[in-house]
Design an enzyme around this catalytic site. Structure first.
Site, PDB file in Angstrom:
ATOM      1  CB  SER A 140      -0.887   0.010   1.257  1.00  0.00           C
ATOM      2  OG  SER A 140      -1.556   1.255   1.408  1.00  0.00           O
ATOM      3  CE1 TYR A 153      -3.256  -1.676   5.665  1.00  0.00           C
ATOM      4  CE2 TYR A 153      -3.377   0.520   4.711  1.00  0.00           C
ATOM      5  CZ  TYR A 153      -3.423  -0.851   4.571  1.00  0.00           C
ATOM      6  OH  TYR A 153      -3.647  -1.404   3.325  1.00  0.00           O
TER       7      TYR A 153
END
Length: 255
Positions: A140, A153
């Site tokens: 990501s 995250y």
């Protein structure tokens, strides 16, 4: 290349296959003639996907060593695979570090980092044996640039990004190709909902964004990367919608 090797090298194991980018990747590869093992925890969704695409469903939790071992044995029994695509992952929560949930952080590390490691560790001998193995990790842009409320995250995806880079260095002598695809804003059925736990909050993530990426967009990039001749390695691919110039620069249009 032998016929068996050709079959292996157009056989892929795709995790996170019950939804979102994983599901779209199964569909895209299957439509392109690949044999695909669709792996996720939700067996009923996998069975429906298999009925539509011809993929081989296998219910497994990538964080479970026993499940991963069972999956490896099943793939080996049908001739093996030359491509591993680690898509299983996700985010939980948007708290600051001061208000961090230990449970959320542990879950994100387990699935994004340890799940990817367990799958890769298990399948590396098979991938090496093909002579032209490929590992693709879906990370990501959260693993490239930190942002407020994203620390858990960010930490998990930064770790997965670093692990991917290390794997490439470690496996080049074995002719294993290692690819990283790092998407930015992708509008999927469950990602923001699972992270925020509320439909209205999830909708706000994409509000006003003209043409956010779709799961199918990212799946097309994944297919392209793993379908190139094996001597071509797209080490790192960052893919964002045009409206997102960076994690902190997202254009939203008013209604």
């Amino acid at each position: 290349m032998t016929s068996a090797a050709q079959t292996q090298n157009k056989t892929a194991v795709v995790t996170g296959a019950s939804t979102g980018i994983g599901e779209a990747t199964v569909r895209t590869l299957a439509a392109d003639g690949w044999k695909v093992f669709a792996v996720a925890r939700r067996a009923e969704r996998l069975e429906a996907l298999a009925a539509e695409t011809g993929a081989v469903p296998f219910a497994a939790d990538v964080t479970s060593g026993d499940d991963v071992a069972a999956l490896l044995a099943a793939v080996a029994d049908t001739g093996g695979a030359g491509t591993l695509i680690n898509i299983a992952g996700g985010a939980r929560g948007a708290d600051t570090i001061a208000n961090a949930s230990t449970e959320d952080w542990e879950w994100m590390y387990q699935v994004n980092v340890l799940g990817t490691m367990k799958m890769t560790r298990a399948f590396l001998p098979m991938l090496r044996a093909t002579g032209e193995g490929t590992v693709l990790n879906l990370t990501s842009t959260a693993g490239l640039s930190a942002y407020e409320g994203g620390a858990g995250y960010n930490a998990a995806k930064f770790a997965q990004h670093a692990m991917t880079n290390a794997l490439r260095l470690e496996e080049v002598a074995n002719n294993v190709r290692v690819i990283e695809v790092a998407p930015g804003l992708v509008q999927t059925e469950e990602f923001a909902l699972n992270r925020l736990g509320d439909k209205d909050a999830a909708a706000k993530v994409y509000a006003g964004v003209e043409k956010p990426l779709t799961a199918a967009d990212v799946a097309d990039v994944v297919k392209y990367a793993v379908s190139l001749p094996h001597h071509i390695n797209l080490d790192h691919i960052t893919v964002r919608p045009v409206a997102q110039a960076a994690n902190h620069k997202l254009i939203r249009k008013e209604n």
